[in-house]
Design an enzyme around this catalytic site. Structure first.
Site, PDB file in Angstrom:
ATOM      1  N   CYS A 269     -16.801   7.644   7.199  1.00 49.60           N
ATOM      2  CA  CYS A 269     -16.489   8.662   8.206  1.00 49.60           C
ATOM      3  C   CYS A 269     -14.973   8.883   8.338  1.00 49.60           C
ATOM      4  O   CYS A 269     -14.359   9.416   7.448  1.00 49.60           O
ATOM      5  CB  CYS A 269     -17.130   8.302   9.540  1.00 49.60           C
ATOM      6  SG  CYS A 269     -18.799   8.938   9.657  1.00 49.60           S
ATOM      7  N   HIS A 359     -22.773   7.680   7.766  1.00 52.33           N
ATOM      8  CA  HIS A 359     -22.940   6.336   8.321  1.00 52.33           C
ATOM      9  C   HIS A 359     -23.999   5.546   7.535  1.00 52.33           C
ATOM     10  O   HIS A 359     -25.189   5.638   7.842  1.00 52.33           O
ATOM     11  CB  HIS A 359     -23.374   6.429   9.784  1.00 52.33           C
ATOM     12  CG  HIS A 359     -22.278   6.840  10.708  1.00 52.33           C
ATOM     13  ND1 HIS A 359     -21.584   5.946  11.491  1.00 52.33           N
ATOM     14  CD2 HIS A 359     -21.750   8.058  10.974  1.00 52.33           C
ATOM     15  CE1 HIS A 359     -20.685   6.595  12.207  1.00 52.33           C
ATOM     16  NE2 HIS A 359     -20.761   7.878  11.912  1.00 52.33           N
ATOM     17  N   GLU A 361     -24.568   2.401   7.708  1.00 50.42           N
ATOM     18  CA  GLU A 361     -25.196   1.356   8.534  1.00 50.42           C
ATOM     19  C   GLU A 361     -26.423   1.922   9.243  1.00 50.42           C
ATOM     20  O   GLU A 361     -27.395   1.213   9.498  1.00 50.42           O
ATOM     21  CB  GLU A 361     -24.185   0.806   9.540  1.00 50.42           C
ATOM     22  CG  GLU A 361     -24.045   1.552  10.830  1.00 50.42           C
ATOM     23  CD  GLU A 361     -23.351   2.899  10.669  1.00 50.42           C
ATOM     24  OE1 GLU A 361     -23.523   3.757  11.550  1.00 50.42           O
ATOM     25  OE2 GLU A 361     -22.643   3.099   9.661  1.00 50.42           O
TER      26      GLU A 361
END
Length: 385
Positions: A269, A359, A361
């Protein structure tokens, strides 16, 4: 943000009128949701059907008023396991039909109670579809939400909105990052040490690395290059975060130092935008950004298409059709958004460094991009060998 009688807000919210005013003059009337008072920020919309708790606690949403496109929000309440940080970061919250009664075995309280408890002013009962279409056509813009005693003549409210700071030029990462370094230990046998620069990191990110045997030293956004290498890292990670990447001079300088030392590097990001700037590319503000957990991205290195989680209003301006020569060797765009061809990833061909704009994760899902943490591990293994 100002709150009127926050202790009584949740009791009065259902009956309290509220108004949302955009900086171009359009307004929407509804009911107060969460705290009662006034708040300001950049109006953006999130297309995720689930994961509202992770959205609210993502530091990347600092100073933004989030409009949920899903019509029903709050159905599963709020639990104590899913927050991505220690607090809610959104400046305001906009929903169409809030749940009357949350239903989930992990729920500890309702969403509107949590919003009120943390002083987050929201609005419900408005046509979020119309608001989203307006933002898609006109672009993200400043907005104010007013309820209770904060409601006044709309001309006065509009003047307040137009006095609020814009997101362009905002330097916000230090406002959301940790002030003190801390360590997330490896799960199982420790294999590597990573220095993670916190520009607004989500809690699941170091956990994903810990699952792979990485001891993660999370450092403040102000950490110097010397402080990064004081932990003797096998790799360096630059996190997500809020604000305009054109203001991030210090993180860019630190990243350039990492690239000079050829240490394996991974950014996500905001970290992707920092890498872009470190390589000499520009950045620009998207019209309305990418936010939600259903964005299609192609990994150009494999041809695979992934469904990914996004939250960014800025992007890297790098050529899609060629390999670029940079101060640190050849670089190319590794990932691209299939909706609008926005750059979603970069990689260096002559040094161990890569980044993505989304993202991996993916707390709340999806998990298509989890392999990127394995790719980071492979870089560190290769460097060690």
């Amino acid at each position: 943000m100002t709150i009127s009688n926050p202790g009584n807000a949740s009791k009065r919210a259902a009956a309290s009128p509220a108004v949302l005013v955009l900086e171009d003059g359009r307004s929407f009337r509804g009911r107060a949701y969460g705290a009662v008072g006034e708040t300001f920020g950049e109006a953006v919309f999130s297309t995720g059907m689930t994961g509202y708790q992770e959205t609210l606690t993502d530091p990347s949403y600092h100073r933004q008023v989030v409009v949920m496109t899903a019509p029903h929000v709050g159905n599963t309440g709020v639990n104590d396991e899913d927050p991505e940080s220690q607090r809610i970061w959104v400046s305001g919250y906009v929903v169409r039909d809030p749940a009357r009664v949350p239903s989930n075995w992990r729920s500890r309280r309702s969403l509107d109670e949590e919003l009120e408890r943390q002083g987050v002013v929201g609005i419900s009962g408005i046509d979020t579809r119309a608001l989203t279409r307006h933002l898609r056509e006109r672009g993200a813009m400043r907005v104010g939400i007013f309820s209770g005693n904060a409601i006044a003549d709309e001309g006065m409210l509009l003047a307040k909105v137009r006095q609020a700071p814009e997101m362009s030029g905002a330097d916000l990462s230090a406002e959301v990052a940790t002030k003190e370094a801390y360590v997330v230990p490896a799960i199982g046998t420790k294999k590597f040490t990573v220095a993670a620069i916190d520009l607004g990191i989500k809690g699941m990110t170091p956990h994903r690395m810990a699952e792979r045997g990485i001891e993660v030293h999370v450092l403040p956004a102000t950490a110097t290059l010397e402080e990064v290498y004081a932990v003797r890292p096998d790799g360096v990670f630059f996190s997500n975060g809020p604000g305009d990447p054109s203001t991030a001079e210090h993180p860019v300088a630190v990243m350039r130092g990492v690239l000079e030392r050829r240490t394996p590097l991974f950014g996500i990001c905001f970290g992707n935008q920092i890498l872009g700037r470190a390589l000499g590319f520009g950045t620009y503000k998207l019209k309305y950004g990418h936010r939600g957990i259903n964005q299609p991205v192609q990994d150009r290195t494999t041809g695979k298409v992934e469904v990914t989680a996004h939250n960014h209003g800025f992007a890297v301006d790098a050529p899609l059709d060629k390999v670029s020569d940079t101060e640190f060797g050849r670089a190319e765009v590794s990932h691209v958004c299939l909706n609008d061809q926005v750059v979603e990833g970069l990689q260096l061909l002559d040094r161990p460094a890569f980044s993505v704009q989304y993202h991996p994760e993916a707390a709340a899902g999806p998990h298509d991009a989890a392999y990127l943490f394995d790719r980071f591990v492979s870089l560190m293994e290769g460097q060690r060998a």
